[in-house]
Each structure stands twice: as C-alpha cells, then as structure tokens.
Design a protein around this motif. Sequence first.
Motif, PDB file in Angstrom:
ATOM      1  N   ALA A 358     -58.678 -55.580 -35.492  1.00  0.00           N
ATOM      2  CA  ALA A 358     -58.316 -55.308 -37.069  1.00  0.00           C
ATOM      3  C   ALA A 358     -59.096 -56.605 -37.645  1.00  0.00           C
ATOM      4  O   ALA A 358     -59.518 -56.249 -38.753  1.00  0.00           O
ATOM      5  CB  ALA A 358     -56.881 -55.059 -37.214  1.00  0.00           C
ATOM      6  N   VAL A 359     -58.767 -57.679 -37.295  1.00  0.00           N
ATOM      7  CA  VAL A 359     -59.422 -58.908 -38.093  1.00  0.00           C
ATOM      8  C   VAL A 359     -60.867 -59.107 -37.584  1.00  0.00           C
ATOM      9  O   VAL A 359     -61.749 -59.325 -38.588  1.00  0.00           O
ATOM     10  CB  VAL A 359     -58.687 -60.217 -37.477  1.00  0.00           C
ATOM     11  CG1 VAL A 359     -59.292 -61.285 -38.072  1.00  0.00           C
ATOM     12  CG2 VAL A 359     -57.212 -60.107 -38.179  1.00  0.00           C
ATOM     13  N   PHE A 360     -61.380 -59.027 -36.321  1.00  0.00           N
ATOM     14  CA  PHE A 360     -62.775 -59.376 -36.006  1.00  0.00           C
ATOM     15  C   PHE A 360     -63.439 -58.253 -36.270  1.00  0.00           C
ATOM     16  O   PHE A 360     -64.751 -58.207 -36.787  1.00  0.00           O
ATOM     17  CB  PHE A 360     -62.843 -59.923 -34.563  1.00  0.00           C
ATOM     18  CG  PHE A 360     -62.831 -58.729 -33.526  1.00  0.00           C
ATOM     19  CD1 PHE A 360     -63.659 -57.462 -33.768  1.00  0.00           C
ATOM     20  CD2 PHE A 360     -62.127 -58.825 -32.272  1.00  0.00           C
ATOM     21  CE1 PHE A 360     -63.505 -56.573 -32.343  1.00  0.00           C
ATOM     22  CE2 PHE A 360     -61.958 -57.847 -31.490  1.00  0.00           C
ATOM     23  CZ  PHE A 360     -62.738 -56.718 -31.308  1.00  0.00           C
ATOM     24  N   ALA A 361     -62.980 -56.886 -36.534  1.00  0.00           N
ATOM     25  CA  ALA A 361     -63.721 -55.880 -36.992  1.00  0.00           C
ATOM     26  C   ALA A 361     -64.543 -56.201 -38.592  1.00  0.00           C
ATOM     27  O   ALA A 361     -65.493 -55.449 -38.671  1.00  0.00           O
ATOM     28  CB  ALA A 361     -62.803 -54.352 -37.354  1.00  0.00           C
ATOM     29  N   LEU A 362     -63.825 -57.103 -39.302  1.00  0.00           N
ATOM     30  CA  LEU A 362     -64.483 -57.410 -40.601  1.00  0.00           C
ATOM     31  C   LEU A 362     -65.409 -58.543 -40.406  1.00  0.00           C
ATOM     32  O   LEU A 362     -66.133 -58.576 -41.292  1.00  0.00           O
ATOM     33  CB  LEU A 362     -63.377 -58.109 -41.257  1.00  0.00           C
ATOM     34  CG  LEU A 362     -61.928 -57.320 -41.643  1.00  0.00           C
ATOM     35  CD1 LEU A 362     -60.938 -58.126 -42.371  1.00  0.00           C
ATOM     36  CD2 LEU A 362     -62.172 -55.973 -42.391  1.00  0.00           C
ATOM     37  N   ALA A 363     -65.674 -58.932 -39.295  1.00  0.00           N
ATOM     38  CA  ALA A 363     -66.522 -60.003 -39.117  1.00  0.00           C
ATOM     39  C   ALA A 363     -68.117 -59.622 -39.137  1.00  0.00           C
ATOM     40  O   ALA A 363     -68.794 -60.256 -40.159  1.00  0.00           O
ATOM     41  CB  ALA A 363     -66.310 -60.760 -37.845  1.00  0.00           C
ATOM     42  N   PRO A 364     -68.506 -58.472 -38.582  1.00  0.00           N
ATOM     43  CA  PRO A 364     -69.865 -57.949 -38.954  1.00  0.00           C
ATOM     44  C   PRO A 364     -70.244 -57.852 -40.262  1.00  0.00           C
ATOM     45  O   PRO A 364     -71.376 -58.292 -40.977  1.00  0.00           O
ATOM     46  CB  PRO A 364     -70.128 -56.918 -37.884  1.00  0.00           C
ATOM     47  CG  PRO A 364     -68.902 -57.020 -36.967  1.00  0.00           C
ATOM     48  CD  PRO A 364     -67.917 -57.659 -37.675  1.00  0.00           C
ATOM     49  N   ALA A 365     -69.475 -57.202 -40.909  1.00  0.00           N
ATOM     50  CA  ALA A 365     -69.693 -57.136 -42.361  1.00  0.00           C
ATOM     51  C   ALA A 365     -69.284 -57.985 -43.111  1.00  0.00           C
ATOM     52  O   ALA A 365     -70.502 -58.624 -43.998  1.00  0.00           O
ATOM     53  CB  ALA A 365     -68.611 -55.854 -42.850  1.00  0.00           C
ATOM     54  N   ALA A 366     -68.533 -59.127 -42.858  1.00  0.00           N
ATOM     55  CA  ALA A 366     -68.499 -60.111 -43.666  1.00  0.00           C
ATOM     56  C   ALA A 366     -69.846 -61.432 -43.313  1.00  0.00           C
ATOM     57  O   ALA A 366     -70.204 -61.637 -44.437  1.00  0.00           O
ATOM     58  CB  ALA A 366     -67.045 -61.050 -43.153  1.00  0.00           C
ATOM     59  N   LEU A 367     -70.068 -61.571 -42.322  1.00  0.00           N
ATOM     60  CA  LEU A 367     -71.080 -62.354 -42.045  1.00  0.00           C
ATOM     61  C   LEU A 367     -72.478 -61.576 -42.492  1.00  0.00           C
ATOM     62  O   LEU A 367     -73.299 -62.507 -42.738  1.00  0.00           O
ATOM     63  CB  LEU A 367     -71.247 -62.654 -40.632  1.00  0.00           C
ATOM     64  CG  LEU A 367     -70.084 -63.419 -39.896  1.00  0.00           C
ATOM     65  CD1 LEU A 367     -70.341 -64.173 -38.395  1.00  0.00           C
ATOM     66  CD2 LEU A 367     -69.683 -64.761 -40.993  1.00  0.00           C
ATOM     67  N   GLY A 368     -72.569 -60.357 -42.467  1.00  0.00           N
ATOM     68  CA  GLY A 368     -73.674 -59.782 -42.947  1.00  0.00           C
ATOM     69  C   GLY A 368     -73.841 -59.854 -44.364  1.00  0.00           C
ATOM     70  O   GLY A 368     -74.887 -60.081 -44.881  1.00  0.00           O
ATOM     71  N   ALA A 369     -72.807 -59.604 -45.019  1.00  0.00           N
ATOM     72  CA  ALA A 369     -72.786 -59.801 -46.611  1.00  0.00           C
ATOM     73  C   ALA A 369     -73.214 -61.219 -46.782  1.00  0.00           C
ATOM     74  O   ALA A 369     -74.056 -61.497 -47.967  1.00  0.00           O
ATOM     75  CB  ALA A 369     -71.437 -59.611 -47.067  1.00  0.00           C
ATOM     76  N   ILE A 370     -72.582 -62.226 -46.204  1.00  0.00           N
ATOM     77  CA  ILE A 370     -72.896 -63.721 -46.566  1.00  0.00           C
ATOM     78  C   ILE A 370     -74.274 -63.913 -46.081  1.00  0.00           C
ATOM     79  O   ILE A 370     -75.246 -64.656 -47.122  1.00  0.00           O
ATOM     80  CB  ILE A 370     -72.008 -64.726 -45.824  1.00  0.00           C
ATOM     81  CG1 ILE A 370     -70.293 -64.513 -45.999  1.00  0.00           C
ATOM     82  CG2 ILE A 370     -72.586 -65.914 -45.712  1.00  0.00           C
ATOM     83  CD1 ILE A 370     -69.630 -65.279 -45.444  1.00  0.00           C
ATOM     84  N   ARG A 371     -74.873 -63.251 -45.112  1.00  0.00           N
ATOM     85  CA  ARG A 371     -76.399 -63.421 -44.920  1.00  0.00           C
ATOM     86  C   ARG A 371     -77.239 -62.947 -45.964  1.00  0.00           C
ATOM     87  O   ARG A 371     -78.255 -63.673 -46.167  1.00  0.00           O
ATOM     88  CB  ARG A 371     -76.528 -62.998 -43.431  1.00  0.00           C
ATOM     89  CG  ARG A 371     -78.075 -63.283 -42.887  1.00  0.00           C
ATOM     90  CD  ARG A 371     -78.793 -62.057 -43.438  1.00  0.00           C
ATOM     91  NE  ARG A 371     -80.316 -62.362 -42.890  1.00  0.00           N
ATOM     92  CZ  ARG A 371     -81.180 -61.508 -43.460  1.00  0.00           C
ATOM     93  NH1 ARG A 371     -81.231 -60.947 -44.410  1.00  0.00           N
ATOM     94  NH2 ARG A 371     -82.433 -61.847 -42.930  1.00  0.00           N
TER      95      ARG A 371
END
Length: 403
Positions: A358-371
């Motif tokens: 549930a937490v790491f599911a947010l990682a691709p989108a979060a790091l993608g948005a920051i990138r």
Amino acid sequence: MPNRFAGWSVVWVAFTVAAFAWGIGFYGPGVFLQTLHASKGWSIATISAAITTHFLVGAAIVVYLPEAHRAIGIARATMIGAVLTAAGIVAWSMTLSPWQLFGAAFISGGGWALTSGAAINAMIAPWFDRDRPMAISHAFNGASIGGVVFTPLLVSMIDGIGFPATALVVGLAMVIVVAPLAHRYLRQGPEDLGLAPDGQALDRARPRPESEARLPRAALMRTRAFVTVSTAFALALFAQVGLLSHLLSRLSPVLGTTAAAAAMSLTTISAVAGRLLLGWLIGDRDRRYAACANFLVQSIGVVLLCVTNSPLLLLVGCVLFGLGVGNVAAIPALIAQMEFRAVDVGTVVALVIATNQAVFALAPAALGAIRDASTNYTLSFAIAAVIEVAAAVTVLAGRQRRR
C-alpha cells in the motif's frame, strides 16, 4: 538411502513461481513504463500512476490471502494467480489510451498478490522451521532470477516482435509452467506425508500450531514488533520499488537501452548474492541488525545512482543497491518467525506485505511526478536514499532485548 525431503521440492516450485511473479509483476512494470513512454508518448507520471494502481490492488488482496489459502488451497490460488498475471501483461500491451492502463493494472495486480511475497512464504512455512532462513533464501532467489532473465528478455522481445506478441508469449509460458507445478506439489502439506517441519517425524500427540487460537488482526497490528517491522520495510520498499520502476529510464540516457537492461540484470544478480549470504550467515542472529545493515548498504548504492553519470560508478551503485533488493522481501518473514507465535506468522507476514504494498505502490507515481517536475532523477533518487536510512533507524527501534 533416505528419501529426499519433499519440502525442498516445494522450495524449487516456490522459486519458479517467484521468478515469473517478480519478472512480470515487479520488474516488468519498469519495462512497460519505458516501452509505453517511448512508443506512445504518454507521460511518465501517468504510466507510473497505473503502476501504483497495480501494487495497490495487490495490497488489498494480500490482506485476505491467508483466508483465500484456507478456502481454496495454495495450489489453486497460485494457478489463478498465474492466469491473472498472464492476462494482466497482455492487457498492458493492448492498451490504446492511458485510461486503459488502470484496467490492466487491476488484472495484473490480482496476479501479483496471489504469486508474490506472502504466497511464497505460505508455500514454505509449513515445511520448514529450523531451516526456514535457508529455504526462504532459496525460494526468493527466484525473484532475483526473474529480474535477471525477464528484464533483458522483455526488452529484447519487445524490440523484436512488439509488446503485444511478447506479452502473449510470456504470459502463456507462465501458465504452462506454473499451473502444473502448483497442482503437483502445492496440494499437500508435510502432515499429509506424516512429516513435521524440516522432515522430522510427525508427533501426532503434540498439538499442531493451527489448533491454537489466532490473534485478531487489530491486536497484531498494535504490537511494537509489527509497527516497527511494517514501517521500516514499507519505507525501504517505497524507495526500492520507486527506484526499480525508474532505473531503466535513469540509466538508458547514459548507457543506452540494451546496456541499461544489462545493468538491471546486474542489480538482480547482486540480489541473488545478497540473499544467499543472508541465508548462510543469519542463523539465530538478530534479524533486525541484518535488516539495518541491508538498508544502509542500499542507501550507499542509491547515492551513487543519484550523484554520478560515470558508467562504472553507476554499475557499482547497481551492485550495492542490488545486494539488498532480495533481502527486503525475505527478512520480514524471518523476523516474524522469531517474534510472533507460529499460528500468527502467516497473518503477520500477509499484513506486513499488504502494508508495504500500500505504501510502495505510491512510489512509482511519486518519483515519476518528482522527475517530471525537476526534469531529471537527481532529486527523486536523493529522496530514496534518505528513506533507506530512515528505514534502518526504524527497524532497530523495534529491537527487543534477547534472552
């Protein structure tokens, strides 16, 4: 000559399931991201959000995986997972517009839940107690082999025959290989063969752990052991999944797509080495210290991936990061084995993995948005390095005084 303990056959089945599950459901999304971004021009943030959905769906299902296993059996659940994974990768390959990615993510996320970490642990746990660290280590090496094999294979096949044909071939291969193995080896437990864990003779006079009352999920989740384990590994996996989802895109401009795929394979080869070292060395040692060291080594590798464009240093970063990749999936089950009752371990592991997803599911989108906002991966990877250090501190905070 004594008969070979059947538990080791189960380990190799779990190894095979893990290879397909991680190759398609964990490492695959990074390839899907690069492929769809390059071929269709869809934004990295949008594709990353679909990858996030994939993992969130998996997290929602994993919570109830112990009940599913008790209701329909591990073998049948695994076969359903193989079919869903195959259907999911085909659905990803056939999308014509970005919104369709999210429907594909629901299918692939279901397959991931039924064949990934909690499922692998459920296959191994009934068969091993004393030898569980080694058995878990061998089984989860399939996850690393999946990364070694599938990342360059998917890249090469997509370049050669296209994404839809690749998805169909790979998906069918998973069903054809996994379903018969699950049917043959996962329908029985050791007690059906008159055995106890580790191949010992079954003492029928001794109460089985399953006969004890299970603690409610809420009670387990309030314990300090659970809170610190789930938080630490959720942080570590947030950093790890985010990096793996974007690593091919990070390395490709410097190394080229083919060499970047090879670097991804080097990362997963390093994961095999790291997991074998864990299985051989951990014994009865404090598993929280092992987790802390694992996170710190990974953080050093992430820093290198963040600050340099030197091909050699990028490869060193991949190795250091990779040494800990496999252990992040394996160590929570080993900590749970030491700190919780046997009857509750399966539920604890499922809850930890569900929380992690549930937490790491947010990682691709979060790091993608920051990138996308910063136009490069420096800030994204720097944040991931800090999160790894936070995970190391958190896992030690739950350490109990040992007798």
